[in-house]
Design an enzyme around this catalytic site. Structure first.
Site, PDB file in Angstrom:
ATOM      1  N   LYS A  77     -10.888  -4.983  -3.135  1.00 42.13           N
ATOM      2  CA  LYS A  77     -11.668  -3.862  -3.837  1.00 42.13           C
ATOM      3  C   LYS A  77     -11.468  -2.206  -4.459  1.00 42.13           C
ATOM      4  O   LYS A  77     -11.469  -2.237  -5.621  1.00 42.13           O
ATOM      5  CB  LYS A  77     -12.611  -3.403  -1.864  1.00 42.13           C
TER       6      LYS A  77
ATOM      7  N   LYS B 179       0.935  -0.908  -0.029  1.00 39.51           N
ATOM      8  CA  LYS B 179       0.361  -0.407   0.027  1.00 39.51           C
ATOM      9  C   LYS B 179       1.158   1.684   0.586  1.00 39.51           C
ATOM     10  O   LYS B 179       0.788   2.741  -0.764  1.00 39.51           O
ATOM     11  CB  LYS B 179      -0.795   0.146   1.296  1.00 39.51           C
TER      12      LYS B 179
ATOM     13  N   LYS C 174      -5.188 -11.707  -5.370  1.00 40.59           N
ATOM     14  CA  LYS C 174      -6.669 -11.658  -4.706  1.00 40.59           C
ATOM     15  C   LYS C 174      -7.343 -10.670  -5.743  1.00 40.59           C
ATOM     16  O   LYS C 174      -6.886  -9.455  -5.118  1.00 40.59           O
ATOM     17  CB  LYS C 174      -5.719 -11.639  -3.054  1.00 40.59           C
TER      18      LYS C 174
HETATM   19  P1  ATP Z   1      -8.852  -3.461  -0.075  1.00 44.60           P
HETATM   20  O1  ATP Z   1      -8.877  -3.619  -2.231  1.00 44.60           O
HETATM   21  O2  ATP Z   1      -9.211  -2.140   0.270  1.00 44.60           O
HETATM   22  O3  ATP Z   1      -7.196  -3.802   0.725  1.00 44.60           O
HETATM   23  P2  ATP Z   1      -9.860  -5.815   0.540  1.00 44.60           P
HETATM   24  O4  ATP Z   1     -10.883  -6.098   0.124  1.00 44.60           O
HETATM   25  O5  ATP Z   1      -8.798  -6.601   0.552  1.00 44.60           O
HETATM   26  O6  ATP Z   1     -10.269  -4.262   0.492  1.00 44.60           O
HETATM   27  P3  ATP Z   1     -10.674  -5.918   3.316  1.00 44.60           P
HETATM   28  O7  ATP Z   1     -11.721  -4.867   4.034  1.00 44.60           O
HETATM   29  O8  ATP Z   1      -9.267  -5.393   3.299  1.00 44.60           O
HETATM   30  O9  ATP Z   1     -11.366  -6.113   1.977  1.00 44.60           O
HETATM   31  O10 ATP Z   1     -11.414  -7.453   3.648  1.00 44.60           O
HETATM   32  C1  ATP Z   1     -12.067  -7.690   4.832  1.00 44.60           C
HETATM   33  C2  ATP Z   1     -12.329  -9.399   4.767  1.00 44.60           C
HETATM   34  O11 ATP Z   1     -12.131  -9.531   3.839  1.00 44.60           O
HETATM   35  C3  ATP Z   1     -10.689  -9.207   5.031  1.00 44.60           C
HETATM   36  O12 ATP Z   1     -11.319 -10.629   6.461  1.00 44.60           O
HETATM   37  C4  ATP Z   1     -10.186 -10.030   4.180  1.00 44.60           C
HETATM   38  O13 ATP Z   1      -8.972 -10.958   4.668  1.00 44.60           O
HETATM   39  C5  ATP Z   1     -10.714 -10.612   2.965  1.00 44.60           C
HETATM   40  N1  ATP Z   1     -10.688 -10.540   2.015  1.00 44.60           N
HETATM   41  C6  ATP Z   1     -10.494  -9.731   1.087  1.00 44.60           C
HETATM   42  N2  ATP Z   1      -9.865  -9.763  -0.222  1.00 44.60           N
HETATM   43  C7  ATP Z   1     -10.657 -11.287  -0.254  1.00 44.60           C
HETATM   44  C8  ATP Z   1     -10.007 -12.254  -0.837  1.00 44.60           C
HETATM   45  N3  ATP Z   1      -9.296 -11.918  -2.308  1.00 44.60           N
HETATM   46  N4  ATP Z   1     -10.330 -13.593  -0.195  1.00 44.60           N
HETATM   47  C9  ATP Z   1     -10.849 -14.082   0.699  1.00 44.60           C
HETATM   48  N5  ATP Z   1     -10.862 -13.105   1.850  1.00 44.60           N
HETATM   49  C10 ATP Z   1     -10.697 -11.665   1.283  1.00 44.60           C
END
Ligand code: ATP
Ligand code: LTN
Length: 326
Positions: free
Chosen positions: A197, A114, A194
């Site tokens: 968002k 990040k 992965k």
């Molecule tokens: P950002 O892209 O802003 O980092 P993010 O998609 O990683 O967002 P978070 O709010 O950081 O989402 O995560 C919320 C929850 O979803 C956490 O428990 C995280 O481990 C889980 N998570 C996020 N992305 C994945 C994924 N691709 N597969 C499984 N679990 C996920």
């Protein structure tokens, strides 16, 4: 609340929830409500560590709270609130920051990624300390998260042990809970990174409130390989394996039985069937989304914050006493 074991988890209002969040974390948020006292947060203070637009932040926070409710978090059973409404999180983060090494924070993969993308700031560096505070504040036993949070959970456990060693046994050491299938759902456009968002490519993820047509379009354009056989093999067929995991979770069928049925059906047929299963699985979330008003969300979140403030104040007293404050 009773003396059942406690769970805490949080999600950042950094964009719309996708099925990776749902499969990796939310499914467990929902199912753990049966056996645990659950406390869930929209972690808005964490989301402020990357550039964001303050004029839309409020609406995004509310939208995320609504999605969490629509995904099955029952606010009559579980405590849900905005992290920023309970100042004890930040207070404990400060205390914990005094026993956390900067070197360990600088080694966090998420910090490196990040800060490369969004620029460095002190909040981004100390992000895991605030996360440790969220978890340790309530002396929770379990934390349902996806695979990407493993390192942060390890840091939380280290900080808890260090605190206990220095100031007396205050914190239980929390366990990470991840699903067997789907702890790391991959991007539909790049099965080696992965689903996220914050990926600028919207076709890389399926949102919890996408309609069936959008889901079909995204699944059809998912990157696979030039072979035509459906096999669960992350080495050779990452894109297909990712779709198999999604198909399995949303249909409730085993990966083996899906492979047996679709082995030589061709990718087109397989993708349509997978998209239908995903759309069907998400239909209840979409329906509940439409039936919850913003006003309801705000009053539920305000009530949650009130209950949490009282609980957090009780929890902070022995922590302050242990470090010689209060
Ligand atoms: P950002 O892209 O802003 O980092 P993010 O998609 O990683 O967002 P978070 O709010 O950081 O989402 O995560 C919320 C929850 O979803 C956490 O428990 C995280 O481990 C889980 N998570 C996020 N992305 C994945 C994924 N691709 N597969 C499984 N679990 C996920
Ligand atoms: N860093 C987490 C969000 C988060 C969290 C928590 C998860 C903040 N505080 C406490 C579990 C417990 C993420 O998913 N990116």
């Amino acid at each position: 609340m009773t003396d059942r074991k406690r769970v805490f988890s949080g999600v950042q209002p950094t964009g719309n929830l996708h099925i990776g969040n749902y499969i990796g974390a939310f499914r467990n948020w929902v199912s753990m409500q049966e056996d645990y006292d659950c406390i869930y947060n929209v972690v808005d203070l964490h989301a402020m560590t990357v550039p964001y637009d303050p004029s839309t932040f409020r609406a995004e926070r509310i939208h995320l709270a609504k999605l969490i409710m629509a995904a099955g978090v029952d606010t009559d059973r579980s405590l849900l609130y905005f992290q920023s409404d309970v100042p004890h999180h930040a207070e404990l983060a400060w205390i914990l920051s005094t026993i956390t090494g900067i070197g360990q924070l600088e080694r966090m993969t998420q910090y490196k990624e990040k800060s490369d993308r969004a620029g460095q700031n002190l909040g981004l560096l100390s992000y895991p300390v605030l996360m440790a505070a969220d978890i340790l504040l309530y002396k929770v036993h379990a934390v349902p998260v996806g695979d990407d949070q493993t390192q942060h959970l390890e840091l939380t456990r280290d900080v808890a042990e260090r605190f206990n060693h220095r100031f007396g046994e205050v914190f239980p050491i929390p366990e990470r809970i991840t699903p067997e299938i789907g702890a790391r759902i991959m991007s539909l456009q790049d099965p080696f990174s992965k689903m996220s968002k914050s990926d600028p490519n919207e076709k890389s993820r399926i949102l919890l409130d996408d309609d069936p047509a959008a889901i079909l379009k995204k699944v059809k354009s998912a990157v696979t390989d030039s072979d035509r056989y459906v096999r669960y093999d992350w080495e050779e067929k990452a894109g297909i394996s990712n779709l198999l995991e999604l198909f399995s979770v949303f249909s409730g069928r085993s990966i083996d039985s899906l492979v047996e049925e679709y082995h030589d059906a061709g990718y087109g047929t397989f993708k349509i069937a997978a998209a239908e299963a995903i759309a069907e699985g998400l239909a209840p979330v979409r329906e509940r989304m439409a039936s919850i008003g913003d006003g309801d969300v705000m009053s539920i979140m305000a009530r949650g914050a009130e209950v949490a403030q009282e609980k957090a104040e009780q929890e902070m007293k022995p922590i302050r006493a242990a470090v010689g404050l209060g």
